[in-house]
Design an enzyme around this catalytic site. Structure first.
Site, PDB file in Angstrom:
ATOM      1  N   GLY A  93     -45.326  -1.757-113.513  1.00  0.00           N
ATOM      2  CA  GLY A  93     -46.308  -1.810-112.433  1.00  0.00           C
ATOM      3  C   GLY A  93     -45.635  -1.527-111.107  1.00  0.00           C
ATOM      4  O   GLY A  93     -44.407  -1.527-111.000  1.00  0.00           O
ATOM      5  N   GLN A  94     -46.440  -1.253-110.091  1.00  0.00           N
ATOM      6  CA  GLN A  94     -45.865  -1.001-108.784  1.00  0.00           C
ATOM      7  C   GLN A  94     -46.836  -1.360-107.669  1.00  0.00           C
ATOM      8  O   GLN A  94     -48.052  -1.380-107.851  1.00  0.00           O
ATOM      9  CB  GLN A  94     -45.425   0.455-108.643  1.00  0.00           C
ATOM     10  CG  GLN A  94     -46.548   1.486-108.647  1.00  0.00           C
ATOM     11  CD  GLN A  94     -45.995   2.885-108.553  1.00  0.00           C
ATOM     12  OE1 GLN A  94     -45.618   3.477-109.565  1.00  0.00           O
ATOM     13  NE2 GLN A  94     -45.932   3.426-107.347  1.00  0.00           N
ATOM     14  N   GLY A  95     -46.268  -1.683-106.504  1.00  0.00           N
ATOM     15  CA  GLY A  95     -47.052  -1.972-105.314  1.00  0.00           C
ATOM     16  C   GLY A  95     -46.519  -1.132-104.172  1.00  0.00           C
ATOM     17  O   GLY A  95     -45.784  -0.167-104.383  1.00  0.00           O
ATOM     18  N   THR A  96     -46.874  -1.511-102.946  1.00  0.00           N
ATOM     19  CA  THR A  96     -46.466  -0.741-101.776  1.00  0.00           C
ATOM     20  C   THR A  96     -44.959  -0.781-101.570  1.00  0.00           C
ATOM     21  O   THR A  96     -44.356   0.216-101.189  1.00  0.00           O
ATOM     22  CB  THR A  96     -47.158  -1.299-100.521  1.00  0.00           C
ATOM     23  OG1 THR A  96     -48.568  -1.357-100.768  1.00  0.00           O
ATOM     24  CG2 THR A  96     -46.916  -0.408 -99.315  1.00  0.00           C
ATOM     25  N   PHE A  97     -44.342  -1.919-101.837  1.00  0.00           N
ATOM     26  CA  PHE A  97     -42.937  -2.104-101.501  1.00  0.00           C
ATOM     27  C   PHE A  97     -42.019  -2.310-102.701  1.00  0.00           C
ATOM     28  O   PHE A  97     -40.819  -2.407-102.538  1.00  0.00           O
ATOM     29  CB  PHE A  97     -42.786  -3.306-100.558  1.00  0.00           C
ATOM     30  CG  PHE A  97     -43.699  -3.253 -99.382  1.00  0.00           C
ATOM     31  CD1 PHE A  97     -43.479  -2.335 -98.369  1.00  0.00           C
ATOM     32  CD2 PHE A  97     -44.796  -4.090 -99.293  1.00  0.00           C
ATOM     33  CE1 PHE A  97     -44.328  -2.264 -97.287  1.00  0.00           C
ATOM     34  CE2 PHE A  97     -45.652  -4.025 -98.213  1.00  0.00           C
ATOM     35  CZ  PHE A  97     -45.424  -3.103 -97.201  1.00  0.00           C
ATOM     36  N   ALA A  98     -42.582  -2.411-103.884  1.00  0.00           N
ATOM     37  CA  ALA A  98     -41.750  -2.724-105.046  1.00  0.00           C
ATOM     38  C   ALA A  98     -42.285  -2.076-106.313  1.00  0.00           C
ATOM     39  O   ALA A  98     -43.475  -1.783-106.424  1.00  0.00           O
ATOM     40  CB  ALA A  98     -41.665  -4.235-105.234  1.00  0.00           C
ATOM     41  N   LYS A  99     -41.363  -1.845-107.247  1.00  0.00           N
ATOM     42  CA  LYS A  99     -41.723  -1.393-108.591  1.00  0.00           C
ATOM     43  C   LYS A  99     -41.130  -2.378-109.588  1.00  0.00           C
ATOM     44  O   LYS A  99     -40.057  -2.938-109.340  1.00  0.00           O
ATOM     45  CB  LYS A  99     -41.177   0.014-108.857  1.00  0.00           C
ATOM     46  CG  LYS A  99     -41.825   1.093-108.001  1.00  0.00           C
ATOM     47  CD  LYS A  99     -41.272   2.473-108.344  1.00  0.00           C
ATOM     48  CE  LYS A  99     -41.962   3.548-107.518  1.00  0.00           C
ATOM     49  NZ  LYS A  99     -41.445   4.903-107.843  1.00  0.00           N
ATOM     50  N   LYS A 150     -37.639  -6.311-110.828  1.00  0.00           N
ATOM     51  CA  LYS A 150     -38.444  -5.977-109.649  1.00  0.00           C
ATOM     52  C   LYS A 150     -37.522  -5.312-108.636  1.00  0.00           C
ATOM     53  O   LYS A 150     -36.543  -5.912-108.196  1.00  0.00           O
ATOM     54  CB  LYS A 150     -39.061  -7.250-109.063  1.00  0.00           C
ATOM     55  CG  LYS A 150     -40.025  -7.028-107.911  1.00  0.00           C
ATOM     56  CD  LYS A 150     -40.670  -8.364-107.525  1.00  0.00           C
ATOM     57  CE  LYS A 150     -41.713  -8.214-106.448  1.00  0.00           C
ATOM     58  NZ  LYS A 150     -42.350  -9.519-106.133  1.00  0.00           N
ATOM     59  N   ASP A 199     -51.600 -18.548-103.148  1.00  0.00           N
ATOM     60  CA  ASP A 199     -52.296 -17.323-103.563  1.00  0.00           C
ATOM     61  C   ASP A 199     -52.586 -17.374-105.061  1.00  0.00           C
ATOM     62  O   ASP A 199     -52.335 -16.412-105.790  1.00  0.00           O
ATOM     63  CB  ASP A 199     -51.466 -16.088-103.209  1.00  0.00           C
ATOM     64  CG  ASP A 199     -52.280 -14.794-103.291  1.00  0.00           C
ATOM     65  OD1 ASP A 199     -53.524 -14.864-103.143  1.00  0.00           O
ATOM     66  OD2 ASP A 199     -51.687 -13.722-103.499  1.00  0.00           O
TER      67      ASP A 199
END
Length: 439
Positions: A19-25, A41, A134
């Site tokens: 998976g990935q987000g804006t700042f990390a994979k 991560k 969260d």
């Protein structure tokens, strides 16, 4: 780029992207020596530094090492290179609880099991002075045995984050799961806010949908602050009663975690987990001085976190960010990009000194007059963190440094005061507050 076959720090062979987000994979990886599967991560230092998320990453590291519980994702180690930070974490095979719930409501006994595991883990976190802030099904993972694991501690708060009134003051969390006192932007008790979120999770597990869900965010917030929700008719009476006490909009009368654990519905089949004994404080203190040095001496291969089994309060992780820019030219704002650009246009026009051109990432201001070292030029970059939250960075790209500093101090910074939420950096924040991003 395909990472298959890449060996990280001579220890982990990277596999497929999970998976990935804006700042990390996040990648699946294998420990070469033991054959153990882990999740790696990979965080880009430059990206997180540009949008002011360094403190959030440090907090995640601190919390994950402070909390050791069978129902919390385990952090094996943290490694760093000049440009990246690597978390080697427990690999949780079962995916997100969200995926399970998205297919429909769960059976009562299954929902209760997950709720028991969630409450047990959160109770432990609170005992360690950690509040998640969260909690939602997307942050709850399932292992191969179908047991729950809490992940994503990026927004969590440690006990020392509280202000003098003993309360937390930063709005965090996902709107539909967030407690009314958090929305109200007044001080709130992190433990009580987590209890509310656990209640929303329980409702979702049993219903298959949210208790507070409106297309109009204002209307949803109104219902949350009033505690307006209805339980489906298939909810057992004891669950309805329990939820009415958990989703109490008044945090002072809201049920506490220990009372939830005493509830008769909760108690069915509940097995309390014995957690590992934490190290003595003097054992931690004796090792703290070695940790920062380990990162600065040999960041490529030395695993500083093997030195300690838990972090103490006030521990400095700045060694992970060797080239962190202590810039006086960054600020966060709740204005949208159009308003930010408009403000810089206004400054350029009112001074009658600058030409302004727009770019893909922001604007460029160039002095019409020639200074001591040519024309002063200022690049302004705008970074979107969320739709309503931006980071703005401006820096000299041409001309004399002294002229730039004088213009910033006398004209630019004072002119920006009506759009600035918080200046970044020690020199710009008189209260030394940490900036936490709203998701």
């Amino acid at each position: 780029m395909d990472k298959n076959g890449i060996v990280l720090m001579r220890k982990y062979e990277l596999g497929r992207l999970l998976g990935q987000g804006t700042f990390a994979k996040v990648y699946h990886a294998r420990n070469i020596k033991t054959g153990e599967s882990v999740a790696i991560k990979v965080i880009d230092k430059q990206k997180v530094a540009k949008v002011g998320l360094i403190d959030q990453i440090k907090r995640e590291i601190s919390v994950m090492r402070l909390v050791r519980h069978p129902h919390v994702v385990f952090l094996h180690e943290v490694m760093a290179s000049k440009t990246k930070i690597y978390f080697a974490m427990e690999y949780v095979k079962g995916g997100e609880l969200f995926d399970k719930v998205s297919k429909g409501k769960l059976k009562e006994n299954i929902a209760r099991k997950y709720f028991q595991q969630l409450i047990g883990a959160i109770d432990y976190c609170h005992s360690r002075g950690v509040y998640h802030r969260d909690l939602k099904p997307e942050n709850l993972l399932l292992d191969e045995n179908g047991d729950l694991k809490i992940s994503d501690f990026g927004l969590s708060a440690l006990r020392e984050s509280k202000q003098q009134d003993g309360l937390l003051h930063t709005t965090c969390g996902t709107p539909a799961y967030v407690a009314p006192e958090v929305i109200g932007k007044k001080g709130y008790d992190g433990a009580k806010a987590d209890v509310w979120s656990c209640g929303v999770v329980l409702y979702v597990l049993l219903a298959g949908f949210l208790p507070f869900h409106e297309q109009n965010l204002v209307e949803m917030y109104r219902k949350i602050t009033k505690g307006e929700f209805k339980c489906p008719n298939w909810f057992p009476p004891e669950v309805k009663k329990l939820l009415s006490r958990i989703l109490d909009p008044n945090p002072n009368s809201r049920i506490k975690i220990e009372k939830i654990m005493e509830n008769s519905w909760f108690q069915k089949g509940f097995k309390k987990i014995e957690t590992p004994k934490s190290p003595e404080s003097h054992q931690i203190d004796s090792l703290i001085s070695d940790v920062h040095a380990a990162f600065s001496v040999k960041p490529m291969s030395y695993n500083a976190f093997d030195l300690i089994s838990s972090l103490s309060q006030g521990f400095d992780l700045s060694g992970l960010f060797e080239k962190e820019e202590r810039s006086e030219s960054k600020f966060t704002t709740k204005k949208d990009a159009k308003e930010i650009v408009s403000k810089f246009e206004e400054i350029a026009t009112s001074s009658e000194r600058f030409n302004l051109t727009k770019s893909d990432v922001g604007v460029k201001m160039e002095d019409k007059r020639e200074g001591r070292k040519g024309h002063l030029a200022i690049d302004v970059e705008i970074f979107e963190v969320t739709n309503s939250f931006h980071m703005v960075e401006f820096k000299k790209s041409g001309g004399d440094t002294m002229e730039y500093k004088q213009f910033c101090d006398r004209e630019l910074r004072p002119s920006l005061k009506d759009i600035v939420w918080k200046w970044q950096g020690n020199n710009n924040n008189s209260n030394n507050e940490k900036i936490e991003v709203i998701h």
